[in-house]
Design an enzyme around this catalytic site. Structure first.
Site, PDB file in Angstrom:
ATOM      1  N   GLY A  39       7.208   0.863   3.129  1.00  0.00           N
ATOM      2  CA  GLY A  39       6.041   0.508   4.156  1.00  0.00           C
ATOM      3  C   GLY A  39       5.631   1.615   4.955  1.00  0.00           C
ATOM      4  N   ALA A  40       4.479   2.103   5.265  1.00  0.00           N
ATOM      5  CA  ALA A  40       4.337   3.319   5.874  1.00  0.00           C
ATOM      6  C   ALA A  40       5.004   3.651   7.253  1.00  0.00           C
ATOM      7  CB  ALA A  40       2.820   3.479   6.051  1.00  0.00           C
TER       8      ALA A  40
ATOM      9  N   ASP B 243      -1.842   2.685   4.207  1.00  0.00           N
ATOM     10  CA  ASP B 243      -0.583   3.781   4.083  1.00  0.00           C
ATOM     11  C   ASP B 243      -1.457   5.097   4.540  1.00  0.00           C
ATOM     12  OD1 ASP B 243       0.179   1.661   2.103  1.00  0.00           O
ATOM     13  OD2 ASP B 243       2.066   3.238   2.484  1.00  0.00           O
TER      14      ASP B 243
ATOM     15  N   LYS C  96      -1.815  -0.579  -0.678  1.00  0.00           N
ATOM     16  CA  LYS C  96      -1.352  -1.292  -1.950  1.00  0.00           C
ATOM     17  C   LYS C  96      -2.490  -1.252  -2.975  1.00  0.00           C
ATOM     18  CE  LYS C  96       2.238  -1.089  -2.775  1.00  0.00           C
ATOM     19  NZ  LYS C  96       2.744  -0.051  -3.567  1.00  0.00           N
TER      20      LYS C  96
HETATM   21  O1  MRU Z   1       4.579   0.881  -1.989  1.00  0.00           O
HETATM   22  P1  MRU Z   1       5.071   0.147  -0.599  1.00  0.00           P
HETATM   23  O2  MRU Z   1       5.429  -1.201  -0.655  1.00  0.00           O
HETATM   24  O3  MRU Z   1       5.513   1.224   0.252  1.00  0.00           O
HETATM   25  O4  MRU Z   1       3.220  -0.155   0.121  1.00  0.00           O
HETATM   26  C1  MRU Z   1       3.236  -0.455   1.392  1.00  0.00           C
HETATM   27  C2  MRU Z   1       2.029  -0.904   1.706  1.00  0.00           C
HETATM   28  O5  MRU Z   1       1.083  -0.816   0.774  1.00  0.00           O
HETATM   29  C3  MRU Z   1       1.759  -1.612   2.976  1.00  0.00           C
HETATM   30  O6  MRU Z   1       0.477  -2.661   3.015  1.00  0.00           O
HETATM   31  C4  MRU Z   1       1.363  -0.286   4.133  1.00  0.00           C
HETATM   32  O7  MRU Z   1       2.463   0.318   4.086  1.00  0.00           O
HETATM   33  C5  MRU Z   1       1.175  -0.658   5.258  1.00  0.00           C
HETATM   34  S1  MRU Z   1       2.382  -1.581   6.042  1.00  0.00           S
HETATM   35  C6  MRU Z   1       2.734  -1.540   7.629  1.00  0.00           C
END
Ligand code: MRU
Length: 348
Positions: A47-48, A237, A248
């Site tokens: 998660g970002a 992200d 995602k």
């Molecule tokens: O591959 P990940 O699980 O790190 O992807 C995360 C996402 O795509 C979330 O939607 C994004 O980081 C926003 S979360 C606050």
């Protein structure tokens, strides 16, 4: 109640190992830079905003047991930790933003005794973590204004407490709406290949007593057509200057479907997710992940051995499909056409 995604405990970084959820809530102590790089790469912490905080504390792991003779040696250790952490995942800009803050902190304190510079770096990592907490709360308050009682909301991947160090981004808005007494129903995409929706988002929403229904990624269109979805809420992200959003893989599908069915599509993300150096989403680096993630589900083979695979972890949703972006500063609605600078702030 937020989860303890990341903590600094006795010179180690304690994370929830998100690859083990929802069946096991296991904490892992990360002791060195290489292990932190691996934890980010393997999505143990993900998660970002969360990987930004993990990266900041990761830099400290690179210097905590070192006894450099001078600033030059000290800075060399820091730069090497930053380089290693920066090579873990390319898309979420929050990681690079946090690492840059750590680099600037080290450079800004070059003249101080090294023990003091180390202490200030630890303080900087704590500030990044604390800011994320405050920002989550502010985004949640703005985001909740977009939700009314009775709303049926669709979300993708996990943009909750596990993706931040507090309340989450998109899910934060839902938690806040629930707290305000609004009745909501949430549909969660399972989010193949790594199932962050099925494993993590359902777990978080259930913990908060929110009415949650899990769906397969290919069911969204059908639900929308039946009039069962009022709003889509997702995280991000990286967001380019023109409002294009990397999130995602599968987010773009939802945005297209939402536009077709005239359903508002909201993105909730802190300012640290914006990359104003990039004029459009086309310039956002997209992480390509291992082939077995698609050939398998949770380690179980589901496709012929060696079948060709395409596995980008993120896609780009054009800014023109985004109804509004919610940040800690407010709700930015899109004007009829133009770039993110043409998104304008408003309170509702
Ligand atoms: O591959 P990940 O699980 O790190 O992807 C995360 C996402 O795509 C979330 O939607 C994004 O980081 C926003 S979360 C606050």
């Amino acid at each position: 109640m937020p989860v303890n995604t990341i903590r600094w405990v006795n010179g180690k970084v304690r994370i929830i190992d998100q690859t083990r959820l929802p069946h096991k809530l296991i904490y892992r102590d990360i002791k060195d830079v290489q292990s932190m790089r691996e934890a980010i790469k393997k999505l143990r912490v993900r998660g970002a905003p969360a990987i930004g905080v993990a990266g900041a504390f990761g830099v400290l792991l690179g210097i905590k047991n070192e006894r450099p003779k001078n600033y030059r040696e000290f800075k060399k250790k820091i730069d090497s930790a930053i380089k290693s952490l920066a090579s873990s995942r390319p898309t979420a800009v929050n990681l690079f933003w946090a690492l840059e803050r750590m680099r600037r902190c080290a450079e800004g304190n070059a003249k101080r005794p090294l023990t003091q510079a180390k202490k200030l770096l630890l303080e900087e990592a704590f500030s990044i973590m604390k800011e994320d907490r405050d920002i989550c709360r502010r985004m949640a308050s703005f985001g909740a204004k977009l939700i009314k009682s009775g709303d049926r909301i669709l979300t993708h991947c996990n943009a909750g407490g596990l993706a931040t160090v507090d309340y989450g981004t998109a899910l934060g808005a839902l938690f806040k709406a629930k707290k305000e007494g609004k009745r909501i129903k949430v549909f969660v995409d399972e989010t193949r290949p790594l199932l962050q929706g099925a494993r993590l988002t359902t777990w978080e929403l259930k913990r908060e007593g929110i009415d949650v229904t899990l769906i397969c990624d290919n069911m969204a269109a059908s639900l929308m057509e039946k009039g069962l979805i009022d709003k889509v809420f997702v995280g991000a992200d990286r967001i380019a200057r023109n409002g294009d959003v990397a999130n995602k893989i599968g987010t773009y599908n939802l945005a297209v479907l939402a536009r077709y069915h005239k359903i508002p599509f909201y993105v909730v993300a802190p300012e640290s997710t914006f990359d104003f150096r990039l004029s459009s989403g086309k310039k956002i680096p997209i992480e390509q992940r291992g082939e077995d993630e698609v050939r398998e589900i949770l380690g179980k083979k589901i496709a012929p051995k060696n079948i060709k695979v395409y596995n980008p972890a993120f896609d780009i949703t054009p800014g023109r499909l985004v109804t509004a972006i919610v940040t800690e500063k407010g709700i930015f609605r899109r004007r009829r056409k133009g770039t993110f600078s043409d998104f304008h702030i408003c309170t509702r």
